[in-house]
Design a protein around this motif. Sequence first.
Motif, short mmCIF file in Angstrom:
data_model
loop_
_atom_site.label_atom_id
_atom_site.label_comp_id
_atom_site.label_asym_id
_atom_site.label_seq_id
_atom_site.Cartn_x
_atom_site.Cartn_y
_atom_site.Cartn_z
N GLU A 60 6.33 1.06 8.08
CA GLU A 60 6.96 0.18 7.08
C GLU A 60 5.97 -0.25 6.01
O GLU A 60 6.28 -0.26 4.82
CB GLU A 60 7.58 -1.04 7.75
CG GLU A 60 8.77 -0.64 8.60
CD GLU A 60 9.48 -1.82 9.24
OE1 GLU A 60 9.64 -2.85 8.57
OE2 GLU A 60 9.85 -1.68 10.41
N GLU A 61 4.77 -0.59 6.46
CA GLU A 61 3.74 -0.97 5.49
C GLU A 61 3.38 0.23 4.61
O GLU A 61 3.22 0.09 3.39
CB GLU A 61 2.49 -1.47 6.23
CG GLU A 61 1.43 -1.99 5.25
CD GLU A 61 0.12 -2.35 5.93
OE1 GLU A 61 0.05 -2.35 7.18
OE2 GLU A 61 -0.85 -2.61 5.18
N PHE A 92 5.32 2.70 3.76
CA PHE A 92 6.40 2.89 2.79
C PHE A 92 6.30 1.90 1.64
O PHE A 92 6.70 2.19 0.52
CB PHE A 92 7.76 2.76 3.48
CG PHE A 92 8.20 4.00 4.22
CD1 PHE A 92 7.78 5.25 3.82
CD2 PHE A 92 9.06 3.91 5.30
CE1 PHE A 92 8.17 6.40 4.50
CE2 PHE A 92 9.46 5.05 5.99
CZ PHE A 92 9.02 6.29 5.59
N ARG A 93 5.78 0.72 1.92
CA ARG A 93 5.64 -0.28 0.85
C ARG A 93 4.49 0.09 -0.08
O ARG A 93 4.49 -0.23 -1.25
CB ARG A 93 5.39 -1.67 1.44
CG ARG A 93 6.65 -2.37 1.91
CD ARG A 93 6.43 -3.88 2.08
NE ARG A 93 5.39 -4.18 3.05
CZ ARG A 93 5.58 -4.27 4.38
NH1 ARG A 93 6.78 -4.06 4.88
NH2 ARG A 93 4.59 -4.56 5.19
N MET A 94 3.47 0.74 0.47
CA MET A 94 2.26 1.00 -0.31
C MET A 94 2.27 2.29 -1.11
O MET A 94 1.50 2.43 -2.06
CB MET A 94 1.03 1.01 0.61
CG MET A 94 0.66 -0.36 1.14
SD MET A 94 -0.95 -0.34 1.92
CE MET A 94 -0.68 0.74 3.30
N CYS A 95 3.07 3.26 -0.69
CA CYS A 95 3.03 4.52 -1.44
C CYS A 95 4.36 5.25 -1.43
O CYS A 95 5.23 4.97 -0.62
CB CYS A 95 1.92 5.43 -0.92
SG CYS A 95 2.07 5.88 0.80
N ARG A 124 -4.35 1.75 2.63
CA ARG A 124 -4.76 0.36 2.37
C ARG A 124 -6.14 0.33 1.74
O ARG A 124 -6.39 -0.40 0.77
CB ARG A 124 -4.76 -0.42 3.69
CG ARG A 124 -4.45 -1.90 3.48
CD ARG A 124 -4.57 -2.69 4.76
NE ARG A 124 -3.55 -2.40 5.75
CZ ARG A 124 -3.80 -1.96 6.99
NH1 ARG A 124 -5.04 -1.75 7.40
NH2 ARG A 124 -2.81 -1.75 7.83
N TYR A 134 14.90 2.24 6.02
CA TYR A 134 13.76 1.62 5.34
C TYR A 134 14.00 1.40 3.85
O TYR A 134 13.12 0.94 3.15
CB TYR A 134 12.51 2.49 5.52
CG TYR A 134 12.11 2.67 6.96
CD1 TYR A 134 11.40 1.67 7.64
CD2 TYR A 134 12.43 3.82 7.65
CE1 TYR A 134 11.04 1.83 8.95
CE2 TYR A 134 12.07 3.99 8.98
CZ TYR A 134 11.38 2.99 9.63
OH TYR A 134 11.01 3.16 10.93
N LYS A 135 15.17 1.76 3.37
CA LYS A 135 15.48 1.64 1.93
C LYS A 135 14.41 2.36 1.11
O LYS A 135 13.89 1.84 0.12
CB LYS A 135 15.54 0.16 1.50
CG LYS A 135 16.44 -0.71 2.36
CD LYS A 135 17.91 -0.56 1.97
CE LYS A 135 18.83 -1.26 2.95
NZ LYS A 135 19.12 -0.53 4.18
N LYS A 136 14.03 3.52 1.58
CA LYS A 136 12.95 4.23 0.93
C LYS A 136 13.35 5.69 0.71
O LYS A 136 13.70 6.40 1.63
CB LYS A 136 11.71 4.17 1.84
CG LYS A 136 10.50 4.84 1.27
CD LYS A 136 9.79 3.95 0.31
CE LYS A 136 8.55 4.63 -0.25
NZ LYS A 136 7.81 3.77 -1.15
N GLU A 162 -4.31 -3.16 -7.56
CA GLU A 162 -2.84 -3.18 -7.44
C GLU A 162 -2.13 -2.30 -8.46
O GLU A 162 -1.04 -1.81 -8.22
CB GLU A 162 -2.33 -4.63 -7.53
CG GLU A 162 -2.37 -5.37 -6.21
CD GLU A 162 -1.83 -4.54 -5.03
OE1 GLU A 162 -0.65 -4.13 -5.08
OE2 GLU A 162 -2.58 -4.29 -4.08
#
Length: 209
Positions: free
Chosen positions: A128-129, A131-134, A97, A160-162, A105
């Motif tokens: 989860e966060e 996975f969204r960030m990197c 973060r 997690y669709k990751k 961004e």
Amino acid sequence: MKENRKSKIRFAVMGGTFDPIHYGHLVTAVAVMDEYYLDKVIFMPSGNPPHKMSRATSDANHRYLMTVLATTTNPYFEVSKAEIDRAGITYTVDTIRELRNIYGENTEIYFITGADAILEIITWHNVEELFRMCFFVAATRPGFHGKDMEQKLNEIKSKYKKEIFKIEVPSLAISSTDIRGRIKNGKTIRYLLPEAIEDYIRKFNLYLE
Ligand code: ATP
Ligand code: MG
């Protein structure tokens, strides 16, 4: 043409205790950089990692300096003190973060872990966060398709669709644990890590106890 939009920055972060840093880390970092055409790799020595409470790690300053020494020969390698300087337990999610805030961004971040660490990843704080960030890149040994790992990766993918990327590196058998054990037992650690690190370890009598 007027530059009203910065081009995308793409880099990898390699977190670790680096106690000490060795060629397994360096080979992995350069392989990921090469594979994904990244601008650089930031090595991030840990402060107080939640997962390594069982063994007292060496002084953060030693770990930081060894990481700096080991990376000086590569202009695309950087070392960050962010986790070492942060008080309290350090979580990867806070680090990523922070990096996103610094770089903005328009940044792609790849987090590098060894295959061992990827098995634990879903136990990490705020995964989860994260996975969204990197993106995540798991380093595996050539020809090594651990069943546990495949299963874990599939679990992550469906939950997690990751997708977690995999990369094969040729030096996975090297570990800091093994190096510390060798030093304690008076065995050679030559060619497992850069000579400067060997000199540093000797100078400060590290890992004898
Ligand atoms: P220790 O034995 O103390 O756990 P380590 O050698 O695993 O040390 P760490 O500092 O824990 O080193 O590792 C930092 C990151 O590098 C982790 O994601 C780990 O999985 C990965 N890693 C460690 N050794 C290798 C290696 N030989 N090849 C690829 N990745 C590695
Ligand atoms: Mg480890």
